[in-house]
Design an enzyme around this catalytic site. Structure first.
Site, PDB file in Angstrom:
ATOM      1  N   ASP A  29       0.854  -1.193   0.000  1.00 37.56           N
ATOM      2  CA  ASP A  29       0.000   0.000   0.000  1.00 37.56           C
ATOM      3  C   ASP A  29       0.888   1.241   0.000  1.00 37.56           C
ATOM      4  OD1 ASP A  29      -3.262   0.382   1.128  1.00 37.56           O
ATOM      5  OD2 ASP A  29      -1.964   2.121   0.923  1.00 37.56           O
ATOM      6  N   THR A  32      -1.854   6.460   1.168  1.00 41.93           N
ATOM      7  CA  THR A  32      -2.346   7.804   0.848  1.00 41.93           C
ATOM      8  C   THR A  32      -3.180   8.271   2.038  1.00 41.93           C
ATOM      9  OG1 THR A  32      -4.434   7.008  -0.070  1.00 41.93           O
ATOM     10  CG2 THR A  32      -2.557   7.146  -1.600  1.00 41.93           C
ATOM     11  N   THR A 117     -16.309  -1.685  -9.416  1.00 42.39           N
ATOM     12  CA  THR A 117     -17.438  -1.100  -8.680  1.00 42.39           C
ATOM     13  C   THR A 117     -18.734  -1.177  -9.485  1.00 42.39           C
ATOM     14  OG1 THR A 117     -18.336   1.029  -7.918  1.00 42.39           O
ATOM     15  CG2 THR A 117     -16.646   1.160  -9.578  1.00 42.39           C
ATOM     16  N   TYR A 138     -14.573   9.374 -11.420  1.00 40.87           N
ATOM     17  CA  TYR A 138     -14.223   8.150 -10.684  1.00 40.87           C
ATOM     18  C   TYR A 138     -14.675   6.906 -11.449  1.00 40.87           C
ATOM     19  CZ  TYR A 138     -14.907   4.294  -7.368  1.00 40.87           C
ATOM     20  OH  TYR A 138     -14.912   3.049  -6.764  1.00 40.87           O
ATOM     21  N   LYS A 142     -12.604   3.808 -13.297  1.00 40.56           N
ATOM     22  CA  LYS A 142     -12.761   2.387 -12.937  1.00 40.56           C
ATOM     23  C   LYS A 142     -13.183   1.573 -14.165  1.00 40.56           C
ATOM     24  CE  LYS A 142     -12.486   0.862  -9.265  1.00 40.56           C
ATOM     25  NZ  LYS A 142     -11.308   0.331  -8.518  1.00 40.56           N
ATOM     26  N   ASN A 167     -22.151  -0.419  -2.918  1.00 38.86           N
ATOM     27  CA  ASN A 167     -21.710   0.522  -1.867  1.00 38.86           C
ATOM     28  C   ASN A 167     -21.425  -0.191  -0.550  1.00 38.86           C
ATOM     29  OD1 ASN A 167     -22.443   2.810  -3.565  1.00 38.86           O
ATOM     30  ND2 ASN A 167     -22.449   3.928  -1.614  1.00 38.86           N
ATOM     31  N   LEU A 178     -20.504   8.708   3.010  1.00 39.13           N
ATOM     32  CA  LEU A 178     -21.791   9.078   3.628  1.00 39.13           C
ATOM     33  C   LEU A 178     -22.001   8.513   5.045  1.00 39.13           C
ATOM     34  CD1 LEU A 178     -24.660  10.416   3.324  1.00 39.13           C
ATOM     35  CD2 LEU A 178     -25.440   8.120   2.704  1.00 39.13           C
ATOM     36  N   GLY A 263     -23.443  15.773 -11.984  1.00 36.29           N
ATOM     37  CA  GLY A 263     -23.464  14.454 -12.655  1.00 36.29           C
ATOM     38  C   GLY A 263     -23.943  13.317 -11.776  1.00 36.29           C
TER      39      GLY A 263
HETATM   40  N1  LIG Z   1     -16.005   1.628  -0.662  1.00 32.26           N
HETATM   41  C1  LIG Z   1     -16.951   1.248  -1.516  1.00 32.26           C
HETATM   42  O1  LIG Z   1     -18.146   1.422  -1.263  1.00 32.26           O
HETATM   43  C2  LIG Z   1     -16.571   0.560  -2.814  1.00 32.26           C
HETATM   44  C3  LIG Z   1     -17.594   0.011  -3.581  1.00 32.26           C
HETATM   45  C4  LIG Z   1     -17.265  -0.659  -4.764  1.00 32.26           C
HETATM   46  C5  LIG Z   1     -15.946  -0.765  -5.143  1.00 32.26           C
HETATM   47  N2  LIG Z   1     -14.970  -0.205  -4.402  1.00 32.26           N
HETATM   48  C6  LIG Z   1     -13.574  -0.388  -4.840  1.00 32.26           C
HETATM   49  O2  LIG Z   1     -12.924  -1.171  -3.852  1.00 32.26           O
HETATM   50  C7  LIG Z   1     -11.549  -0.790  -3.755  1.00 32.26           C
HETATM   51  C8  LIG Z   1     -11.235  -0.412  -2.312  1.00 32.26           C
HETATM   52  O3  LIG Z   1     -12.089   0.663  -1.914  1.00 32.26           O
HETATM   53  P1  LIG Z   1     -12.004   1.284  -0.454  1.00 32.26           P
HETATM   54  O4  LIG Z   1     -13.298   1.920  -0.175  1.00 32.26           O
HETATM   55  O5  LIG Z   1     -11.420   0.292   0.480  1.00 32.26           O
HETATM   56  O6  LIG Z   1     -10.925   2.434  -0.715  1.00 32.26           O
HETATM   57  P2  LIG Z   1     -10.024   3.286   0.262  1.00 32.26           P
HETATM   58  O7  LIG Z   1      -9.956   4.637  -0.316  1.00 32.26           O
HETATM   59  O8  LIG Z   1     -10.450   3.119   1.684  1.00 32.26           O
HETATM   60  O9  LIG Z   1      -8.595   2.576   0.141  1.00 32.26           O
HETATM   61  C9  LIG Z   1      -7.814   2.646  -1.016  1.00 32.26           C
HETATM   62  C10 LIG Z   1      -6.424   2.128  -0.651  1.00 32.26           C
HETATM   63  O10 LIG Z   1      -5.598   2.182  -1.811  1.00 32.26           O
HETATM   64  C11 LIG Z   1      -4.346   2.735  -1.439  1.00 32.26           C
HETATM   65  N3  LIG Z   1      -3.769   3.394  -2.621  1.00 32.26           N
HETATM   66  C12 LIG Z   1      -4.276   4.478  -3.291  1.00 32.26           C
HETATM   67  N4  LIG Z   1      -3.463   4.810  -4.311  1.00 32.26           N
HETATM   68  C13 LIG Z   1      -2.447   3.909  -4.303  1.00 32.26           C
HETATM   69  C14 LIG Z   1      -1.301   3.726  -5.126  1.00 32.26           C
HETATM   70  N5  LIG Z   1      -1.025   4.556  -6.150  1.00 32.26           N
HETATM   71  N6  LIG Z   1      -0.454   2.693  -4.854  1.00 32.26           N
HETATM   72  C15 LIG Z   1      -0.722   1.851  -3.803  1.00 32.26           C
HETATM   73  N7  LIG Z   1      -1.778   1.992  -2.979  1.00 32.26           N
HETATM   74  C16 LIG Z   1      -2.629   3.006  -3.231  1.00 32.26           C
HETATM   75  C17 LIG Z   1      -4.656   3.733  -0.331  1.00 32.26           C
HETATM   76  O11 LIG Z   1      -3.520   4.055   0.445  1.00 32.26           O
HETATM   77  C18 LIG Z   1      -5.726   2.968   0.440  1.00 32.26           C
HETATM   78  O12 LIG Z   1      -5.156   2.108   1.394  1.00 32.26           O
HETATM   79  C19 LIG Z   1     -11.360   0.353  -4.750  1.00 32.26           C
HETATM   80  O13 LIG Z   1     -10.843  -0.172  -5.945  1.00 32.26           O
HETATM   81  C20 LIG Z   1     -12.769   0.886  -4.976  1.00 32.26           C
HETATM   82  O14 LIG Z   1     -12.890   1.463  -6.252  1.00 32.26           O
HETATM   83  C21 LIG Z   1     -15.255   0.452  -3.230  1.00 32.26           C
END
Ligand SMILES: NC(=O)c1ccc[n+]([C@@H]2O[C@H](COP(=O)([O-])OP(=O)(O)OC[C@H]3O[C@@H](n4cnc5c(N)ncnc54)[C@H](O)[C@@H]3O)[C@@H](O)[C@H]2O)c1
Length: 320
Positions: A29, A32, A117, A138, A142, A167, A178, A263
């Site tokens: 990771d 960020t 997603t 976003y 994706k 979600n 949210l 949007g």
């Molecule tokens: N949270 C949701 O409701 C949801 C729903 C559907 C899909 N997703 C997908 O699931 C995945 C995880 O989502 P989340 O909510 O846990 O996200 P999050 O934002 O909590 O975590 C993202 C993680 O990715 C790491 N990261 C970001 N850029 C990076 C890089 N360049 N190199 C290495 N690490 C990096 C960050 O440090 C963080 O730990 C994502 O791909 C998101 O699109 C999330």
């Protein structure tokens, strides 16, 4: 197993899930704003800090991949408001970063699990074969990554699958989203900004269910670029969810209607070929509220973030 983005919200829940199944993964990771070592407290893992956009990640994957041959990628920029505010970061991480990982998959032949997603389907109800109609920067980033995964499977024969959860909510979700925003602002005695009329509909799934279902998918995957949708099957409007959180907390949630997110999709909706059970929304919210109540230390340092504080954060001037 290698879990990229494992210090984020869903990634860290997945680390806990694989620990429950007796596996000690390697977590990669960048840490960020959304990725935090605090999210991994109590888990069993090896950690490497690295960026999916870097050349270095190839060496790390080469060195570590022999341990398991499965690389699950959760790493992404994930907040729609931030993507409206600054789309370029979403292209570099969510598209170019993913292509960089696909190049590594080509070289080192691991099984690549791409976490996508439901937002890629836009407002229409999508099954796994539906066309992609993303609306926001976003979801466009994706969807682009998903197309690259498919192109690499077809062109280079890499072994990969795409998983599209709806979600998610639950412990350790960054307060810009949210559900934690409603819980934390209500605990602080503040109003909650609601975009537009609050009737946008989302399909909610508890994060531990997502983690379990992803693991189950890995056990049956054919690695030919197939897609697996993971809807929660519980579609509620933003206002309905806010009301339910108030009931679970036993407190009044003060609402302030603000202008709508540009949007803004009115709904997300998915159909799946999978069969599974999920936590009912009210029960998942109860567990989530309890976690935020008991873990103030986790969120108190984060409440100065402008995507938590501002009513319409996409309007904030972009800093260079
Ligand atoms: N949270 C949701 O409701 C949801 C729903 C559907 C899909 N997703 C997908 O699931 C995945 C995880 O989502 P989340 O909510 O846990 O996200 P999050 O934002 O909590 O975590 C993202 C993680 O990715 C790491 N990261 C970001 N850029 C990076 C890089 N360049 N190199 C290495 N690490 C990096 C960050 O440090 C963080 O730990 C994502 O791909 C998101 O699109 C999330």
């Amino acid at each position: 197993m290698i879990i990229i983005g494992g210090a984020g919200f869903i990634g860290s829940a997945f680390v806990r899930e694989v620990n429950r199944r007796g596996i000690k993964p390697v977590v990669i990771d960048l840490l960020t704003y959304a990725g935090r070592m605090e999210n991994l407290i109590g888990t069993n893992h090896d950690f490497v800090r690295a960026d999916i956009r870097s050349e270095e990640i190839h060496n790390i994957l080469k060195e570590k991949e022999s341990a398991s041959n499965v690389v699950v990628n959760f790493a992404a920029e994930t907040h729609v408001d931030r993507s409206i505010y600054k789309p370029q970061d979403f292209v570099t991480t969510n598209v170019i970063g993913v292509v960089n990982l696909l190049e590594a998959a080509r070289k080192y032949d691991f099984n690549y699990v791409h976490i996508s997603t439901d937002e890629v389907y836009g407002e229409e109800c999508g099954d796994e074969d539906s066309p992609l109609k993303p609306s926001s920067p976003y979801s466009a980033s994706k969807a682009s990554a998903d197309l690259f995964v498919k192109a690499y499977v077809r062109t280079y024969g890499i072994k990969a699958i795409i998983i599209r959860p709806s979600n998610n909510y639950g412990p350790r979700q960054f307060p810009e989203k949210l559900i934690p925003k409603v819980i934390i602002r209500t605990l602080m005695g503040e109003y909650v900004p609601i975009y537009g009329d609050g009737r946008a509909e989302r399909d909610w799934i508890y994060v531990e269910d997502t983690a379990r279902i992803i693991y189950d998918i890995l056990e049956m995957a054919e690695w030919r670029g197939e897609v697996y949708n993971i809807p929660g099957g519980q579609r509620y409007s933003v206002l309905d969810v806010v009301k339910m959180i108030g009931e679970v907390m036993g407190r009044e949630v003060k609402i302030k209607f603000v202008s709508d997110r540009p949007g803004h999709d009115r709904r997300y909706c998915m159909i799946t070929k999978l069969k599974y059970e999920v936590t009912p929304l009210r029960e998942g919210l109860r567990r989530t509220v309890e976690w935020y109540l008991n873990n103030r230390w986790w969120w108190e340092p984060l409440i100065k973030d402008k995507f938590f504080v501002e009513d319409e954060p996409w309007k904030v001037k972009v800093s260079k």
